[in-house]
Design an enzyme around this catalytic site. Structure first.
Site, PDB file in Angstrom:
ATOM      1  N   TYR A 132     -72.377  58.535 -20.070  1.00 31.06           N
ATOM      2  CA  TYR A 132     -73.324  58.311 -21.164  1.00 31.06           C
ATOM      3  C   TYR A 132     -73.009  57.007 -21.901  1.00 31.06           C
ATOM      4  CZ  TYR A 132     -74.128  63.240 -20.249  1.00 31.06           C
ATOM      5  OH  TYR A 132     -74.395  64.432 -19.639  1.00 31.06           O
ATOM      6  N   HIS A 178     -76.042  53.993 -33.114  1.00 32.07           N
ATOM      7  CA  HIS A 178     -76.628  55.283 -32.772  1.00 32.07           C
ATOM      8  C   HIS A 178     -75.604  56.400 -32.923  1.00 32.07           C
ATOM      9  CE1 HIS A 178     -79.501  57.940 -30.640  1.00 32.07           C
ATOM     10  NE2 HIS A 178     -78.400  58.514 -30.178  1.00 32.07           N
ATOM     11  N   GLU A 179     -74.410  56.205 -32.354  1.00 35.45           N
ATOM     12  CA  GLU A 179     -73.401  57.265 -32.418  1.00 35.45           C
ATOM     13  C   GLU A 179     -72.931  57.491 -33.855  1.00 35.45           C
ATOM     14  OE1 GLU A 179     -73.310  58.968 -29.825  1.00 35.45           O
ATOM     15  OE2 GLU A 179     -74.348  57.457 -28.628  1.00 35.45           O
ATOM     16  N   GLU A 194     -81.430  64.211 -31.927  1.00 33.39           N
ATOM     17  CA  GLU A 194     -81.607  62.861 -31.379  1.00 33.39           C
ATOM     18  C   GLU A 194     -82.777  62.093 -31.994  1.00 33.39           C
ATOM     19  OE1 GLU A 194     -79.488  61.347 -29.912  1.00 33.39           O
ATOM     20  OE2 GLU A 194     -78.217  62.749 -28.807  1.00 33.39           O
ATOM     21  N   ASP A 249     -79.324  70.684 -19.600  1.00 35.43           N
ATOM     22  CA  ASP A 249     -79.101  69.382 -18.971  1.00 35.43           C
ATOM     23  C   ASP A 249     -80.299  68.956 -18.130  1.00 35.43           C
ATOM     24  OD1 ASP A 249     -76.629  69.067 -20.110  1.00 35.43           O
ATOM     25  OD2 ASP A 249     -75.496  69.665 -18.336  1.00 35.43           O
TER      26      ASP A 249
END
Length: 583
Positions: free
Chosen positions: A276, A304-305, A327, A388
């Protein structure tokens, strides 16, 4: 006494988390690099949510070797693994001596070792690491892989504090604040000695944010409250890459929401096989090495993180069906951070430019699934599904567009009052989309203009309709120059002489948009133009995987043989799904 049993909402767990809830997790593991396994025990502190209504505790497991289960207050309890229910593993059923009382606390101690089928752990030999000296191990528990590490209530609905006690011959990182290394034990039979590395996570987190890594690691400062951890030979380049952005990103996020809650924000740069761009494990983000380009071009991954420190980590979705609350919010905050970094207010070319790139990714995801596929709905039905399998840009970008629509519908000043309220109201909690809706309507209930605007919103269409949402009007000023250059390359007209100066003032993202325009052209470039494109702009030798991978796709579409070898080398070097799958 009145029972407080809740209806379970998460279809992707076998645990009866509506009857017992984990409030504290203590993980005591020894890392065995030779056998590629963790051994030890986990202690779960469970609180009863029912009043003498059941003697059964159900926990999620998947392919774990469970050696014993003990409970502090009992000696006559029993336990067994129930038949597997794929893709969710096998429930561990613990039968108590008697029914638990309301709010009674049970301490369940489970001795385990992981197996070769543990889906949460990736083991690397020394030859697979950058300096070829030591083995490496890291975990990736999102979405439902924590159950392959230890028995747990593997659902984002349940959040617990965590103590990590990890014994290893190599330094350890975990998703908690480091509390020291101690208790050295010499190795036996020529094996290296080990230290006990301890971490404390005092803010409750869901199981998917449980994270550990161990290897040849070195640490450097990248800000007053941030460090970077990487292989020793990579440390200085990584430190340089991140040090200029870390604190400005934190200040921008705090100005939009409220102060950072986790004390320190740190980044572990993993080996290239990490699939990722980043994993938002609290306190220590696990990040791809592809963000290290030598020119700070891809540090937006960290924005983003970091945004996950509020959305996802502090405020979590109650199930993977409501993943957009994680998200979508994070993508929205990331783009607001970008706008603030560029000193942009309501008119934000960089915000819109990033949103335009995201729209392209959303179109790709929906085209791959098909526009009527249920996984393209904002709230998909995941009953019986592996979360997933539903992973795509849909919760990121469709979620973002829903929030951006609310931003414009309510006006930015009013929307910005709701943002910190939302994150304060649901901090350390999990919620679903319907709770979000109720809170939004309640917050603006005394504002006639805002309430009137919200009354026009078709919630069911946004939540349940597959396919693309309405396309907004983007500010395309940063993209237009990219399109114009791509049109020149597509054209067969004489007079165009490509020059490195064409891209000299561009950001990495603009180069990506330029290449994506060529990828989506009605017909591929000629082989001769592909060679010229790579040579003039240096794409073949680019250290930026975002750029190089897209150039290679342009070349492969043209069936240009010279890109085959660079493609093979990139695939050997990088494990990030974003680049591997398309190539």
């Amino acid at each position: 006494m009145t029972s407080t049993i809740r209806s379970p909402q998460d279809p992707n767990t076998l645990s009866n988390y509506n009857k017992f809830v984990t409030t504290q997790t203590t993980a005591n593991f020894t890392i065995d690099f030779d056998e590629k396994r963790l051994t030890g025990n986990v202690v779960l502190r469970l609180k009863s949510l029912n009043d003498a209504e059941t003697k059964t505790i159900l926990l999620d497991t998947s392919k774990i070797d469970i050696q014993n289960v003990s409970i502090a207050r009992e000696s006559q309890h029993t336990w067994k693994l129930l038949p597997p229910v794929e893709p969710y593993g096998s429930a561990l059923e613990i039968t108590l001596e008697r029914e638990a009382q309301l709010e009674e606390i049970l301490e369940v101690n489970i001795a385990i070792q992981t197996t070769k089928d543990c889906s949460a752990l990736q083991w690397m030999t020394p030859a697979q690491t950058s300096n070829k000296k030591h083995p490496y191990m890291f975990s990736q528990c999102e979405a439902i892989h924590a159950r392959s590490l230890f028995p747990c209530q593997d659902t984002p609905s349940v959040k617990s504090t965590v103590d990590f006690n990890i014994r290893s011959p190599l330094p350890v990182v975990a998703s908690g604040l480091p509390t020291g290394a101690r208790d050295y034990q010499p190795g036996k039979d020529g094996q290296p000695g080990t230290l006990l590395y301890t971490f404390c996570q005092s803010i409750p987190i869901p199981s998917y944010l449980f994270a550990i890594a161990s290897g040849d690691l070195a640490t450097a400062s990248i800000g007053p409250r941030s460090t970077v951890v990487a292989s020793p030979e990579e440390l200085l380049p990584v430190q340089w890459e991140l040090s200029a952005s870390m604190e400005p990103f934190l200040h921008a996020a705090e100005s939009l929401i409220y102060p950072y809650a986790w004390t320190t924000y740190n980044v572990l740069v993993l080996p290239p096989s990490f699939p990722y761009g980043g994993m938002e494990n609290p306190i220590f983000t696990f990040a791809t090495p592809t963000l290290i380009t030598g020119d700070r071009a891809n540090v937006d991954v960290i924005a983003h993180e970091l945004a996950h420190s509020w959305s996802g980590n502090l405020v979590s979705p109650s199930s993977w069906e409501h993943f957009w609350l994680n998200e979508g919010w994070t993508t929205y905050i990331e783009r607001r951070i970008q706008a603030l970094i560029h000193n942009e207010a309501s008119n934000s070319p960089h915000f819109d430019f990033s949103a335009l790139i995201g729209w392209h990714a959303l179109e790709d995801s929906i085209a791959q699934f098909g526009p009527a596929h249920p996984f393209t709905a904002l709230i998909p039905n995941l009953k019986g599904q592996d979360p997933d399998d539903a992973f795509s840009s849909v919760p990121y970008e469709k979620g973002f567009h829903f929030l951006w629509h609310l931003d414009r519908l309510l006006t930015r000043p009013k929307w910005d009052r709701f943002i910190p309220h939302y994150f304060r109201t649901f901090a350390r909690r999990s919620l679903d989309s319907y709770t979000f809706k109720a809170e939004l309507l309640s917050f603006f209930a005394d504002d006639p203009t805002a309430s009137s605007a919200l009354s026009t919103l078709d919630w069911d269409t946004w939540f349940y309709t597959p396919g693309l949402p309405p396309k907004p009007q983007f500010d395309t000023s940063l993209a237009d120059v990219c399109y114009a250059l791509a049109d020149k390359w597509e054209s067969d007209s004489a007079g165009f002489e490509p020059d490195p100066a064409d891209l000299a003032t561009w950001s990495s993202s603009q180069t990506v948009v330029f290449l994506e325009r060529l990828m989506d052209a009605p017909k591929p470039l000629s082989k001769e133009k592909v060679k010229l494109l790579g040579n003039v702009y240096g794409f073949v030798s680019s250290s930026n995987a975002e750029v190089q991978s897209r150039f290679l796709r342009v070349g492969l579409r043209a069936k240009e043989q010279s890109v085959c070898q660079p493609t093979r080398k990139l695939l050997e070097r990088v494990g990030r799904i974003k680049f591997v799958r398309p190539l």
